[in-house]
Motif scaffolding. Structure first.
Motif, PDB file in Angstrom:
ATOM      1  N   ASP A  15      -2.056 -11.109  -9.954  1.00 16.97           N
ATOM      2  CA  ASP A  15      -3.039 -10.028  -9.901  1.00 16.97           C
ATOM      3  C   ASP A  15      -3.754 -10.149  -8.553  1.00 16.97           C
ATOM      4  OD1 ASP A  15      -5.145  -8.236 -10.186  1.00 16.97           O
ATOM      5  OD2 ASP A  15      -5.543  -8.795 -12.263  1.00 16.97           O
ATOM      6  N   ASP A  48      -4.882  -3.907 -11.808  1.00 13.53           N
ATOM      7  CA  ASP A  48      -4.348  -2.652 -11.308  1.00 13.53           C
ATOM      8  C   ASP A  48      -3.490  -2.814 -10.054  1.00 13.53           C
ATOM      9  OD1 ASP A  48      -4.206   0.048 -11.951  1.00 13.53           O
ATOM     10  OD2 ASP A  48      -5.786   0.599 -10.546  1.00 13.53           O
ATOM     11  N   HIS A  49      -3.614  -3.956  -9.382  1.00 14.97           N
ATOM     12  CA  HIS A  49      -2.886  -4.222  -8.139  1.00 14.97           C
ATOM     13  C   HIS A  49      -2.210  -5.589  -8.271  1.00 14.97           C
ATOM     14  CE1 HIS A  49      -5.889  -1.263  -6.967  1.00 14.97           C
ATOM     15  NE2 HIS A  49      -5.080  -0.933  -5.990  1.00 14.97           N
ATOM     16  N   TYR A  50      -0.885  -5.563  -8.336  1.00 19.46           N
ATOM     17  CA  TYR A  50      -0.130  -6.781  -8.593  1.00 19.46           C
ATOM     18  C   TYR A  50       0.904  -7.055  -7.510  1.00 19.46           C
ATOM     19  CZ  TYR A  50      -1.794  -6.693 -13.440  1.00 19.46           C
ATOM     20  OH  TYR A  50      -2.565  -6.707 -14.569  1.00 19.46           O
ATOM     21  N   HIS A  89      -0.753   0.864 -10.958  1.00 21.43           N
ATOM     22  CA  HIS A  89      -1.119   1.616  -9.758  1.00 21.43           C
ATOM     23  C   HIS A  89      -0.407   1.113  -8.511  1.00 21.43           C
ATOM     24  CE1 HIS A  89      -3.540   3.937  -7.003  1.00 21.43           C
ATOM     25  NE2 HIS A  89      -3.841   2.831  -6.360  1.00 21.43           N
ATOM     26  N   ALA A  90      -0.371  -0.208  -8.316  1.00 29.65           N
ATOM     27  CA  ALA A  90       0.203  -0.761  -7.089  1.00 29.65           C
ATOM     28  C   ALA A  90       0.962  -2.046  -7.398  1.00 29.65           C
ATOM     29  CB  ALA A  90      -0.901  -1.041  -6.078  1.00 29.65           C
ATOM     30  N   GLN A 107       3.279  -4.906  -5.254  1.00 36.04           N
ATOM     31  CA  GLN A 107       3.920  -5.508  -4.083  1.00 36.04           C
ATOM     32  C   GLN A 107       5.117  -6.290  -4.621  1.00 36.04           C
ATOM     33  OE1 GLN A 107       1.252  -7.867  -1.652  1.00 36.04           O
ATOM     34  NE2 GLN A 107       2.914  -9.282  -1.227  1.00 36.04           N
TER      35      GLN A 107
END
Length: 79
Positions: free
Chosen positions: A25, A31-33, A67-68, A70
């Motif tokens: 995380d 929300d962004h991983y 949401h995101a 990587q």
């Protein structure tokens, strides 16, 4: 609504059964991983094809609940 890391991991493992999956995380907000996915099924495939396989496993959640992401993918290193 945020998506739990365990759910992301489960979806990837369901779609790519031999996958080794590490989820981080990045922002602490669910929300962004970042995901590192290693699978023998990736051997000989381009990075784009590997990443498409992961996105296919996640389905419609990408861009919605998730949401995101990587993404780092690889085939296992042969010893």
């Amino acid at each position: 609504m945020p998506m739990p890391a365990a759910e992301i991991e489960a979806l990837i493992r369901e779609g790519i059964p031999d996958a080794q999956v590490e989820i981080t995380d990045l922002a602490g907000d669910g929300d962004h991983y970042a995901a590192r996915v290693v699978s023998e099924s990736f051997r000989g495939k381009t990075r784009v094809a590997q990443q498409r396989a992961v996105y296919a496993a996640l389905g419609e959640r990408v861009g919605g609940e998730l949401h995101a992401l990587q993404l780092t993918t690889a085939a296992p290193v042969k010893e």
